[in-house]
Motif scaffolding. Structure first.
Motif, PDB file in Angstrom:
ATOM      1  N   GLU A  33       0.805  -1.219   0.000  1.00 52.76           N
ATOM      2  CA  GLU A  33       0.000   0.000   0.000  1.00 52.76           C
ATOM      3  C   GLU A  33       0.842   1.274   0.000  1.00 52.76           C
ATOM      4  OE1 GLU A  33      -3.275   0.499  -0.226  1.00 52.76           O
ATOM      5  OE2 GLU A  33      -3.576  -1.653  -0.531  1.00 52.76           O
ATOM      6  N   VAL A  34       1.975   1.266   0.660  1.00 53.16           N
ATOM      7  CA  VAL A  34       2.756   2.499   0.820  1.00 53.16           C
ATOM      8  C   VAL A  34       3.497   2.845  -0.475  1.00 53.16           C
ATOM      9  CG1 VAL A  34       4.633   3.622   2.080  1.00 53.16           C
ATOM     10  CG2 VAL A  34       3.044   2.103   3.286  1.00 53.16           C
ATOM     11  N   PRO A  35       3.257   4.029  -1.034  1.00 55.41           N
ATOM     12  CA  PRO A  35       3.937   4.445  -2.277  1.00 55.41           C
ATOM     13  C   PRO A  35       5.385   4.860  -2.002  1.00 55.41           C
ATOM     14  CG  PRO A  35       2.520   6.209  -1.489  1.00 55.41           C
ATOM     15  CD  PRO A  35       2.307   5.047  -0.556  1.00 55.41           C
ATOM     16  N   ARG A  36       6.300   3.943  -2.146  1.00 50.47           N
ATOM     17  CA  ARG A  36       7.700   4.221  -1.805  1.00 50.47           C
ATOM     18  C   ARG A  36       8.280   5.347  -2.664  1.00 50.47           C
ATOM     19  NH1 ARG A  36      12.153   2.048   0.932  1.00 50.47           N
ATOM     20  NH2 ARG A  36      14.094   1.994  -0.271  1.00 50.47           N
ATOM     21  N   GLU A  37       7.723   5.571  -3.842  1.00 48.46           N
ATOM     22  CA  GLU A  37       8.241   6.626  -4.711  1.00 48.46           C
ATOM     23  C   GLU A  37       8.036   8.017  -4.098  1.00 48.46           C
ATOM     24  OE1 GLU A  37       3.989   5.913  -6.120  1.00 48.46           O
ATOM     25  OE2 GLU A  37       5.696   4.701  -5.428  1.00 48.46           O
ATOM     26  N   ALA A  38       7.138   8.132  -3.112  1.00 46.13           N
ATOM     27  CA  ALA A  38       6.955   9.415  -2.423  1.00 46.13           C
ATOM     28  C   ALA A  38       8.108   9.707  -1.465  1.00 46.13           C
ATOM     29  CB  ALA A  38       5.633   9.407  -1.653  1.00 46.13           C
ATOM     30  N   PHE A  39       8.893   8.684  -1.141  1.00 40.47           N
ATOM     31  CA  PHE A  39       9.985   8.832  -0.179  1.00 40.47           C
ATOM     32  C   PHE A  39      11.354   8.733  -0.839  1.00 40.47           C
ATOM     33  CE2 PHE A  39       6.245   7.145   1.868  1.00 40.47           C
ATOM     34  CZ  PHE A  39       6.137   7.912   3.011  1.00 40.47           C
ATOM     35  N   VAL A  40      11.428   8.071  -1.979  1.00 39.43           N
ATOM     36  CA  VAL A  40      12.677   7.916  -2.725  1.00 39.43           C
ATOM     37  C   VAL A  40      12.438   8.463  -4.120  1.00 39.43           C
ATOM     38  CG1 VAL A  40      14.406   6.302  -3.579  1.00 39.43           C
ATOM     39  CG2 VAL A  40      13.277   5.864  -1.399  1.00 39.43           C
ATOM     40  N   ALA A  41      13.118   9.535  -4.459  1.00 35.58           N
ATOM     41  CA  ALA A  41      12.825  10.264  -5.697  1.00 35.58           C
ATOM     42  C   ALA A  41      13.423   9.601  -6.932  1.00 35.58           C
ATOM     43  CB  ALA A  41      13.318  11.697  -5.568  1.00 35.58           C
ATOM     44  N   GLU A  53      21.055   7.097  -0.225  1.00 31.39           N
ATOM     45  CA  GLU A  53      21.516   8.158   0.658  1.00 31.39           C
ATOM     46  C   GLU A  53      20.673   9.404   0.417  1.00 31.39           C
ATOM     47  OE1 GLU A  53      23.875   8.003   3.026  1.00 31.39           O
ATOM     48  OE2 GLU A  53      24.117   5.865   2.585  1.00 31.39           O
ATOM     49  N   ARG A  54      20.253  10.041   1.500  1.00 29.90           N
ATOM     50  CA  ARG A  54      19.449  11.251   1.395  1.00 29.90           C
ATOM     51  C   ARG A  54      19.728  12.137   2.607  1.00 29.90           C
ATOM     52  NH1 ARG A  54      17.194  15.206  -1.506  1.00 29.90           N
ATOM     53  NH2 ARG A  54      15.289  16.018  -0.555  1.00 29.90           N
ATOM     54  N   GLY A  56      22.335  12.972   4.124  1.00 33.34           N
ATOM     55  CA  GLY A  56      23.293  12.444   5.087  1.00 33.34           C
ATOM     56  C   GLY A  56      22.846  11.209   5.836  1.00 33.34           C
ATOM     57  N   THR A  57      21.679  10.694   5.510  1.00 30.33           N
ATOM     58  CA  THR A  57      21.210   9.484   6.180  1.00 30.33           C
ATOM     59  C   THR A  57      20.961   8.389   5.151  1.00 30.33           C
ATOM     60  OG1 THR A  57      19.675   8.669   7.873  1.00 30.33           O
ATOM     61  CG2 THR A  57      18.706   9.910   6.058  1.00 30.33           C
ATOM     62  N   ARG A  58      20.880   7.174   5.624  1.00 31.71           N
ATOM     63  CA  ARG A  58      20.627   6.048   4.726  1.00 31.71           C
ATOM     64  C   ARG A  58      19.148   5.694   4.735  1.00 31.71           C
ATOM     65  NH1 ARG A  58      24.230   0.669   4.800  1.00 31.71           N
ATOM     66  NH2 ARG A  58      25.609   2.171   3.792  1.00 31.71           N
ATOM     67  N   VAL A  59      18.561   5.672   3.547  1.00 28.72           N
ATOM     68  CA  VAL A  59      17.186   5.193   3.383  1.00 28.72           C
ATOM     69  C   VAL A  59      17.274   3.675   3.280  1.00 28.72           C
ATOM     70  CG1 VAL A  59      15.087   5.315   1.999  1.00 28.72           C
ATOM     71  CG2 VAL A  59      16.596   7.310   2.145  1.00 28.72           C
ATOM     72  N   LEU A  60      16.675   2.969   4.204  1.00 30.73           N
ATOM     73  CA  LEU A  60      16.842   1.520   4.288  1.00 30.73           C
ATOM     74  C   LEU A  60      16.305   0.813   3.055  1.00 30.73           C
ATOM     75  CD1 LEU A  60      15.753   0.876   7.994  1.00 30.73           C
ATOM     76  CD2 LEU A  60      18.057   1.306   7.096  1.00 30.73           C
ATOM     77  N   VAL A  87      13.603   9.596   6.104  1.00 27.32           N
ATOM     78  CA  VAL A  87      12.705  10.218   5.118  1.00 27.32           C
ATOM     79  C   VAL A  87      11.247   9.858   5.363  1.00 27.32           C
ATOM     80  CG1 VAL A  87      14.513  10.335   3.358  1.00 27.32           C
ATOM     81  CG2 VAL A  87      13.006   8.325   3.457  1.00 27.32           C
ATOM     82  N   GLY A  88      10.982   8.990   6.352  1.00 27.92           N
ATOM     83  CA  GLY A  88       9.608   8.700   6.737  1.00 27.92           C
ATOM     84  C   GLY A  88       9.015   7.411   6.214  1.00 27.92           C
ATOM     85  N   TYR A  89       9.751   6.652   5.393  1.00 24.96           N
ATOM     86  CA  TYR A  89       9.163   5.461   4.776  1.00 24.96           C
ATOM     87  C   TYR A  89       8.777   4.405   5.808  1.00 24.96           C
ATOM     88  CZ  TYR A  89       8.583   1.177   2.111  1.00 24.96           C
ATOM     89  OH  TYR A  89       8.078  -0.010   1.608  1.00 24.96           O
ATOM     90  N   THR A  90       9.666   4.092   6.724  1.00 24.48           N
ATOM     91  CA  THR A  90       9.358   3.069   7.723  1.00 24.48           C
ATOM     92  C   THR A  90       8.138   3.469   8.549  1.00 24.48           C
ATOM     93  OG1 THR A  90      11.717   2.535   7.879  1.00 24.48           O
ATOM     94  CG2 THR A  90      10.284   1.664   9.596  1.00 24.48           C
ATOM     95  N   ALA A  91       8.067   4.746   8.923  1.00 27.84           N
ATOM     96  CA  ALA A  91       6.921   5.230   9.701  1.00 27.84           C
ATOM     97  C   ALA A  91       5.625   5.072   8.912  1.00 27.84           C
ATOM     98  CB  ALA A  91       7.133   6.687  10.094  1.00 27.84           C
ATOM     99  N   ALA A  92       5.689   5.244   7.596  1.00 27.46           N
ATOM    100  CA  ALA A  92       4.495   5.079   6.761  1.00 27.46           C
ATOM    101  C   ALA A  92       4.011   3.634   6.770  1.00 27.46           C
ATOM    102  CB  ALA A  92       4.785   5.536   5.331  1.00 27.46           C
ATOM    103  N   VAL A  93       4.951   2.694   6.685  1.00 21.50           N
ATOM    104  CA  VAL A  93       4.560   1.280   6.715  1.00 21.50           C
ATOM    105  C   VAL A  93       3.955   0.941   8.083  1.00 21.50           C
ATOM    106  CG1 VAL A  93       5.340  -1.106   6.463  1.00 21.50           C
ATOM    107  CG2 VAL A  93       6.341   0.679   5.031  1.00 21.50           C
TER     108      VAL A  93
END
Length: 248
Positions: A33-41, A53-54, A56-60, A87-93
């Motif tokens: 359900e979570v649109p990962r493209e909203a978090f990784v451009a 990398e985004r 200075g942090t690593r997007v898992l 970037v918020g992806y894990t929190a979205a899931v």
């Protein structure tokens, strides 16, 4: 290609026995359900099973997210804290699993807090509270939490996070220094150690992922080496162009 198709392909690959990191039906549905493209451009790259990398942090990588959340075992209505919002992806899931009004996320880096808020709102999870905090302090105003996920490595469970767990609650974190494992913490003790991982160490107040090098010892060693080099006398001063000095 339709992002929904790419998303299904991504989840199918995580469920396949070759990876076997995604087993529960609820988590499978949430990641579809979570649109990962909203978090990784990167439209297609967003669904590749690799980190990014985004700021200075690593997007898992999706497989790492799946491993952490399988261990966390979030149920509908669980009050959940994500330490290291990124970037918020894990929190979205997690919001798909528990409903976004039950999900809180914190990060020590202000730019990442702003980024996560915007990404979550764009993806439809604007109810997730994201605040700038030192992760070691947690979010006591909203405690206790049924589940806490720490997305940074520590050699022992942070005491404040353990204290903010509800009775019967669960903390999941990368545990260790050089060699790390996913650890499940219950009743203040490591109850289970799962597969190996490699995470950056937890930052402390005054360090920002996108501005200051994380490891203080490396910073100090480099500074001492520079001072020693520039403190040499005579022809040992390799940093001086002596040929140019003679010509002058």
């Amino acid at each position: 290609m339709d992002p929904a198709v790419l998303r299904d392909d991504m989840v199918d690959s995580l469920e396949h026995e070759s990876k076997g990191c995604l087993r529960s039906e609820a988590l499978s549905v949430a990641m579809r359900e979570v649109p990962r493209e909203a978090f990784v451009a990167e439209d297609r790259g967003a669904y590749a099973d690799r980190p990014f990398e985004r700021l200075g942090t690593r997007v898992l990588a999706p497989s790492t997210v799946a491993r952490l959340l399988e261990a966390l075992d979030v149920r509908e209505g669980d009050s959940t804290l994500v330490v290291g919002a990124g970037v918020g992806y894990t929190a979205a899931v997690v919001a798909e699993l528990a409903d976004d009004e039950h999900v809180h996320a914190i990060d020590i880096t202000r730019r990442l807090v702003i980024e996560a808020r915007g990404n979550l709102a764009e993806a439809g999870y604007g109810g997730v509270l994201v605040d700038r905090r030192d992760g070691a302090d947690g979010l006591p105003e909203y405690a206790p939490f049924d589940r806490i996920l720490l997305e940074a490595a520590a050699v022992s469970p942070p005491a404040a996070l353990v204290d903010q767990l509800a009775e019967g609650g669960r903390l999941v974190m990368p545990h260790g220094a050089g060699e790390q494992h996913i650890a499940v913490v219950e009743d203040g003790e490591v109850a289970e150690r799962l597969g190996s991982v490699a995470f950056q160490p937890m930052l402390v107040e005054g360090e920002q992922a996108d501005t200051v090098e994380r490891n203080r010892t490396r910073r100090e060693d480099r500074e001492f080496a520079r001072r020693n080099a520039e403190g040499r006398t005579g022809w040992e001063q390799e940093w001086i162009d002596w040929d140019d000095a003679v010509r002058r």
